[in-house]
Design a protein around this motif. Structure first.
Motif, PDB file in Angstrom:
ATOM      1  N   TYR A  14       0.852  -1.196   0.000  1.00 18.50           N
ATOM      2  CA  TYR A  14       0.000   0.000   0.000  1.00 18.50           C
ATOM      3  C   TYR A  14       0.883   1.238   0.000  1.00 18.50           C
ATOM      4  O   TYR A  14       1.831   1.342   0.777  1.00 18.50           O
ATOM      5  CB  TYR A  14      -0.905  -0.002   1.229  1.00 18.50           C
ATOM      6  N   ASP A  26      -5.865  13.242   2.346  1.00 13.71           N
ATOM      7  CA  ASP A  26      -5.814  12.077   1.458  1.00 13.71           C
ATOM      8  C   ASP A  26      -6.266  10.774   2.099  1.00 13.71           C
ATOM      9  O   ASP A  26      -6.543   9.803   1.387  1.00 13.71           O
ATOM     10  CB  ASP A  26      -4.394  11.887   0.931  1.00 13.71           C
ATOM     11  N   PRO A 106     -15.961   1.000  -8.512  1.00 13.65           N
ATOM     12  CA  PRO A 106     -14.785   1.017  -7.646  1.00 13.65           C
ATOM     13  C   PRO A 106     -15.168   0.909  -6.175  1.00 13.65           C
ATOM     14  O   PRO A 106     -16.241   1.321  -5.766  1.00 13.65           O
ATOM     15  CB  PRO A 106     -14.169   2.384  -7.946  1.00 13.65           C
ATOM     16  N   SER A 109      -9.690  -0.919  -1.983  1.00 14.07           N
ATOM     17  CA  SER A 109      -8.768  -1.835  -2.665  1.00 14.07           C
ATOM     18  C   SER A 109      -8.418  -3.065  -1.837  1.00 14.07           C
ATOM     19  O   SER A 109      -8.050  -4.108  -2.393  1.00 14.07           O
ATOM     20  CB  SER A 109      -7.485  -1.092  -3.040  1.00 14.07           C
ATOM     21  N   PRO A 157     -14.589   4.823  -3.067  1.00 11.77           N
ATOM     22  CA  PRO A 157     -14.376   6.276  -3.070  1.00 11.77           C
ATOM     23  C   PRO A 157     -15.507   7.137  -3.605  1.00 11.77           C
ATOM     24  O   PRO A 157     -15.325   8.345  -3.751  1.00 11.77           O
ATOM     25  CB  PRO A 157     -13.202   6.382  -4.027  1.00 11.77           C
ATOM     26  N   ARG A 306      -6.188  12.674 -12.078  1.00 14.46           N
ATOM     27  CA  ARG A 306      -4.857  12.247 -11.646  1.00 14.46           C
ATOM     28  C   ARG A 306      -3.843  13.379 -11.783  1.00 14.46           C
ATOM     29  O   ARG A 306      -3.007  13.598 -10.898  1.00 14.46           O
ATOM     30  CB  ARG A 306      -4.399  11.034 -12.446  1.00 14.46           C
ATOM     31  N   GLN A 309      -4.442  15.892  -9.060  1.00  9.58           N
ATOM     32  CA  GLN A 309      -3.926  15.383  -7.777  1.00  9.58           C
ATOM     33  C   GLN A 309      -2.424  15.596  -7.669  1.00  9.58           C
ATOM     34  O   GLN A 309      -1.915  16.031  -6.623  1.00  9.58           O
ATOM     35  CB  GLN A 309      -4.275  13.898  -7.643  1.00  9.58           C
ATOM     36  N   ARG A 320      -6.279  12.271  -2.689  1.00 10.62           N
ATOM     37  CA  ARG A 320      -6.067  10.944  -3.277  1.00 10.62           C
ATOM     38  C   ARG A 320      -6.841  10.812  -4.586  1.00 10.62           C
ATOM     39  O   ARG A 320      -7.965  11.294  -4.697  1.00 10.62           O
ATOM     40  CB  ARG A 320      -6.498   9.847  -2.304  1.00 10.62           C
ATOM     41  N   TYR A 321      -6.218  10.139  -5.541  1.00 11.83           N
ATOM     42  CA  TYR A 321      -6.902   9.776  -6.776  1.00 11.83           C
ATOM     43  C   TYR A 321      -7.060   8.262  -6.762  1.00 11.83           C
ATOM     44  O   TYR A 321      -6.075   7.513  -6.748  1.00 11.83           O
ATOM     45  CB  TYR A 321      -6.106  10.215  -8.003  1.00 11.83           C
ATOM     46  N   THR A 322      -8.289   7.791  -6.731  1.00  7.99           N
ATOM     47  CA  THR A 322      -8.538   6.361  -6.633  1.00  7.99           C
ATOM     48  C   THR A 322      -9.877   6.030  -7.266  1.00  7.99           C
ATOM     49  O   THR A 322     -10.832   6.808  -7.168  1.00  7.99           O
ATOM     50  CB  THR A 322      -8.526   5.898  -5.151  1.00  7.99           C
ATOM     51  N   GLY A 323      -9.931   4.894  -7.959  1.00 10.14           N
ATOM     52  CA  GLY A 323     -11.171   4.465  -8.568  1.00 10.14           C
ATOM     53  C   GLY A 323     -11.704   5.407  -9.623  1.00 10.14           C
ATOM     54  O   GLY A 323     -12.913   5.446  -9.872  1.00 10.14           O
ATOM     55  N   ARG A 327     -10.457  12.248  -4.571  1.00  8.23           N
ATOM     56  CA  ARG A 327     -11.079  12.122  -3.260  1.00  8.23           C
ATOM     57  C   ARG A 327     -10.407  13.080  -2.291  1.00  8.23           C
ATOM     58  O   ARG A 327      -9.195  13.041  -2.099  1.00  8.23           O
ATOM     59  CB  ARG A 327     -10.935  10.680  -2.765  1.00  8.23           C
TER      60      ARG A 327
END
Length: 351
Positions: A14, A26, A106, A109, A157, A306, A309, A320-323, A327
């Motif tokens: 992670y 984040d 998403p 994770s 997210p 992204r 971010q 955070r950039y996720t899914g 976020r």
């Protein structure tokens, strides 16, 4: 020469957002520190703690305090070393190698990692328009003989919440085990806590890291009817929650007035953050979509999320950039202002 097996070679550790000295928005932690009286109680407990003895394996007082705070039967509660531990225990204990597990993407994770390490067969269900299609989930899970379905509600997210009646229908319709991760449910009103006895295939997960300011203690809970709770206790390690975390967690959960005050301050922060984003969005129509969530973070759907971010990180703000979503955790007033200022600057510069 020794070589790692295939499932370990496929994993990566992670990776938190790397930005020392940044405004940290984040990780979805609470921006509020524990009150001084709780810290004082912890310091006093250290003087009396028997460090040479194992902690209470059942965390009886901690589970009692959790049950009283959420009005659930303490006998239905299992304490853990964070929700992540429970995810691992549930996958390793309730899923046999080769059996199917499903996620609603998403999502968090760690679900996929838990299933991967348990050598399960992954069924990834996409969310049309970021929302859960209950009928599709039920049909697919039963057709694919899914043994374990796990999802977060409200979702991390997307920040979106599935209403209580829809969640009930989903749990009743799926033949396998349903693990309902309510890590962010303190910020919504659609919890199934207290209804766990009504379902023979439901485990609810809760955490103390989001609304309660105890992320450093790594406290999580599973709530289920007695036979499922007993199975989790049998599958977990016996002394999983350390004594200090048990004492501090009990102290915090036993002070509902402090928790209500903290939750109120987080909700004020959320209102300010979402309001600021709505104002920026009005100046930049079509630049991003702010999802109507019920969590302690904002979720933005934007084509260059992204890149934004990374640019925010360069300017000292970690999100955070996720899914496929940007976020942003609700922070202290000055942290929200710092993010909103930098975010607006970036949008102006990339108009």
């Amino acid at each position: 020469m020794y070589e790692l097996n295939e499932k370990l070679r496929a994993l990566s550790p992670y990776a938190p957002v790397d930005g020392p000295g940044c405004v940290r928005l984040d990780a979805n932690e609470s921006f509020l520190p524990l009150p001084g009286e709780i810290i004082a109680a912890a310091k006093a407990a250290i003087d009396e703690m028997e460090f040479n003895r194992y902690p209470d394996p059942a965390a009886v007082e901690l589970c009692r305090a959790f049950g009283e705070y959420y009005n659930v039967d303490p006998g239905h509660v299992v304490a853990s070393n964070g929700s992540d531990e429970l995810i691992s225990v549930i996958f390793s204990g309730f899923l046999m190698g080769g059996e199917a597990f499903a996620t609603l993407e998403p999502d968090f994770s760690m679900y996929v990692q838990g299933g991967h390490l348990a050598e399960g067969r992954h069924i990834a269900l996409e969310k049309p328009g970021w929302a859960i299609d209950v009928d599709q989930v039920i049909d697919t899970c039963n057709r694919e003989e899914v043994r374990l379905l796990i999802f977060s509600n409200p979702c991390n997210p997307t920040s979106l919440v599935l209403r209580r009646e829809q969640t009930r229908r989903l749990v009743r319709g799926v033949k396998g085990l349903v693990v309902l991760d309510e890590a962010y449910m303190d910020f919504s009103r659609e919890s199934l806590l207290g209804e766990e006895e009504d379902f023979d295939n439901l485990i609810i997960l809760r955490t103390c890291s989001k609304a309660m300011g105890m992320a450093a203690l790594r406290l999580g809970f599973a709530v289920a009817r007695p036979e499922l709770a007993k199975a989790i206790r049998a599958a977990k390690s016996p002394y999983n929650v350390n004594s200090l975390s048990q004492i501090l967690g009990t102290a915090v959960l036993s002070r509902p007035e402090l928790l209500r005050e903290a939750l109120g301050r987080i909700m004020i922060s959320r209102k300010a953050l979402l309001g600021g984003l709505a104002e920026i969005g009005a100046k930049h129509p079509g630049r991003f979509l702010l999802l109507p969530g019920e969590t302690n973070f904002a979720a933005l759907d934007m084509e260059d999320g992204r890149e934004v971010q990374q640019e925010l990180l360069r300017r000292g703000v970690a999100v955070r950039y996720t899914g496929g979503l940007l976020r942003v955790t609700c922070g202290a007033p000055e942290e929200n202002r710092a993010f909103l200022t930098k975010f607006a600057e970036i949008l102006e510069e990339t108009r």
